[in-house]
Design a protein around this motif. Sequence first.
Motif, PDB file in Angstrom:
ATOM      1  N   ALA A 159     121.259  11.623  77.735  1.00 23.60           N
ATOM      2  CA  ALA A 159     121.142  13.019  77.323  1.00 23.60           C
ATOM      3  C   ALA A 159     119.805  13.250  76.620  1.00 23.60           C
ATOM      4  CB  ALA A 159     122.294  13.403  76.391  1.00 23.60           C
ATOM      5  N   VAL A 160     119.351  14.485  76.706  1.00 23.90           N
ATOM      6  CA  VAL A 160     118.185  14.959  75.965  1.00 23.90           C
ATOM      7  C   VAL A 160     118.634  16.142  75.126  1.00 23.90           C
ATOM      8  CG1 VAL A 160     115.891  16.017  76.121  1.00 23.90           C
ATOM      9  CG2 VAL A 160     116.537  14.203  77.712  1.00 23.90           C
ATOM     10  N   PHE A 181     124.199  11.984  64.558  1.00 19.12           N
ATOM     11  CA  PHE A 181     124.384  12.694  65.825  1.00 19.12           C
ATOM     12  C   PHE A 181     124.462  11.702  66.982  1.00 19.12           C
ATOM     13  CE2 PHE A 181     121.828  15.673  68.858  1.00 19.12           C
ATOM     14  CZ  PHE A 181     122.975  16.141  69.465  1.00 19.12           C
ATOM     15  N   ALA A 182     123.518  10.776  67.030  1.00 18.45           N
ATOM     16  CA  ALA A 182     123.497   9.769  68.091  1.00 18.45           C
ATOM     17  C   ALA A 182     124.761   8.917  68.073  1.00 18.45           C
ATOM     18  CB  ALA A 182     122.256   8.892  67.958  1.00 18.45           C
ATOM     19  N   GLU A 183     125.215   8.559  66.882  1.00 16.63           N
ATOM     20  CA  GLU A 183     126.413   7.731  66.770  1.00 16.63           C
ATOM     21  C   GLU A 183     127.646   8.486  67.261  1.00 16.63           C
ATOM     22  OE1 GLU A 183     128.858   5.171  63.355  1.00 16.63           O
ATOM     23  OE2 GLU A 183     126.977   6.183  62.860  1.00 16.63           O
ATOM     24  N   ALA A 184     127.743   9.765  66.886  1.00 16.12           N
ATOM     25  CA  ALA A 184     128.893  10.553  67.330  1.00 16.12           C
ATOM     26  C   ALA A 184     128.887  10.739  68.847  1.00 16.12           C
ATOM     27  CB  ALA A 184     128.887  11.918  66.630  1.00 16.12           C
ATOM     28  N   THR A 226     116.215   9.422  73.312  1.00 17.34           N
ATOM     29  CA  THR A 226     115.406   9.088  72.141  1.00 17.34           C
ATOM     30  C   THR A 226     116.304   8.468  71.082  1.00 17.34           C
ATOM     31  OG1 THR A 226     113.844  10.892  72.579  1.00 17.34           O
ATOM     32  CG2 THR A 226     113.888  10.002  70.337  1.00 17.34           C
ATOM     33  N   THR A 227     116.099   7.191  70.784  1.00 17.59           N
ATOM     34  CA  THR A 227     116.923   6.509  69.787  1.00 17.59           C
ATOM     35  C   THR A 227     116.621   7.044  68.391  1.00 17.59           C
ATOM     36  OG1 THR A 227     115.287   4.784  69.395  1.00 17.59           O
ATOM     37  CG2 THR A 227     116.870   4.414  71.190  1.00 17.59           C
ATOM     38  N   LEU A 266     101.944  15.305  65.344  1.00 10.08           N
ATOM     39  CA  LEU A 266     102.779  14.744  66.395  1.00 10.08           C
ATOM     40  C   LEU A 266     104.218  15.020  66.015  1.00 10.08           C
ATOM     41  CD1 LEU A 266     102.455  11.414  68.301  1.00 10.08           C
ATOM     42  CD2 LEU A 266     104.635  11.960  67.215  1.00 10.08           C
ATOM     43  N   GLY A 267     105.039  15.364  66.984  1.00  7.72           N
ATOM     44  CA  GLY A 267     106.436  15.643  66.692  1.00  7.72           C
ATOM     45  C   GLY A 267     107.342  15.188  67.817  1.00  7.72           C
ATOM     46  N   ASP A 268     108.603  14.962  67.509  1.00  9.73           N
ATOM     47  CA  ASP A 268     109.567  14.643  68.553  1.00  9.73           C
ATOM     48  C   ASP A 268     109.746  15.864  69.445  1.00  9.73           C
ATOM     49  OD1 ASP A 268     111.819  12.596  69.380  1.00  9.73           O
ATOM     50  OD2 ASP A 268     112.677  14.618  69.469  1.00  9.73           O
ATOM     51  N   GLY A 269     109.643  15.656  70.757  1.00 14.39           N
ATOM     52  CA  GLY A 269     109.703  16.776  71.685  1.00 14.39           C
ATOM     53  C   GLY A 269     111.031  17.485  71.711  1.00 14.39           C
ATOM     54  N   GLN A 270     112.092  16.829  71.301  1.00 14.76           N
ATOM     55  CA  GLN A 270     113.407  17.463  71.322  1.00 14.76           C
ATOM     56  C   GLN A 270     113.496  18.629  70.342  1.00 14.76           C
ATOM     57  OE1 GLN A 270     116.713  14.200  72.132  1.00 14.76           O
ATOM     58  NE2 GLN A 270     115.316  13.559  70.514  1.00 14.76           N
TER      59      GLN A 270
END
Length: 284
Positions: free
Chosen positions: A59-60, A74-77, A87-88, A256-260
């Motif tokens: 997922a993105v 969020f990633a864990e859920a 993106t980890t 620089l930033g996370d694209g999400q």
Amino acid sequence: MLLLVPGDPLRPRRPDPHFAPEAGAARDAGWDVAVVDHDALAAGEPGPAVARVAGAGPAVYRGWMLRAERYAAFAEALAAREVTLRTTPERYRRAHELPGWYDPLAALTPETAWTVGADRDGFDHARQRLGSGPAVLRDYTKSMKHHWHEAAYVPDVADRDGAWRIARRFLELREDDFTGGLVLRRFERFTSAEVRTWWIDGRLALVGPHPDTPDAAVPDGVEVAALAPLLAGLDLPFVTVDLALRSDGAWRVVELGDGQVSDRPASVPPDALIGALAGQAADA
């Protein structure tokens, strides 16, 4: 591939209007789309936040900014629902917080010093590392550039009390959103509007205006040759890099930033971004 977007606060089963065009473009491209509850994520309630996410696989996320620790939850859920963010959490923090990306890009971005936390002693040490001259103040994730003279621009870092006065006002305005520490970046004079570049797996995918100036023409000859190998070394799957032309003609990294969680200006078509991400999925 699954696209995750925030739900509309008034109609939570539907995408937030800000991200609805990207959700529509993703569906047109054959992606699944699911909504998450951003308010619950931000409040530290990841389980309820992802209750409407169905399916499994990669997922993105395209949504509002999240603190690194909230993103990790969020990633864990999602993992508990067999959904894996491309993106980890570690990579998200590296992209989202300035200390994670500064050293590899130091040659292409203003000289920077930062603190851990917001105490005055740490701030004084950061000031002293820069020596003297003007600087721009921010924290690990955000500046208060819309409060330029009161909470962003430091006329001279050698002015101990004057610099701290700017820092205090910055902290008042950021309040609970303050992240990480105080960051001082040496002021450089730019002669162009910022340009937002989008990178996927270390490759340039899109070049467009910055969200603050969505209708500005992108200058010809945006130079990224020196940047590309440095970004490849950072090993970040989806990031934005904001560039501006310095008065001496050099292109400099502003952010620089996370694209999400990087905003897409309306002048960049949503299908262009989704198409670039679809290429990422195809290569995965």
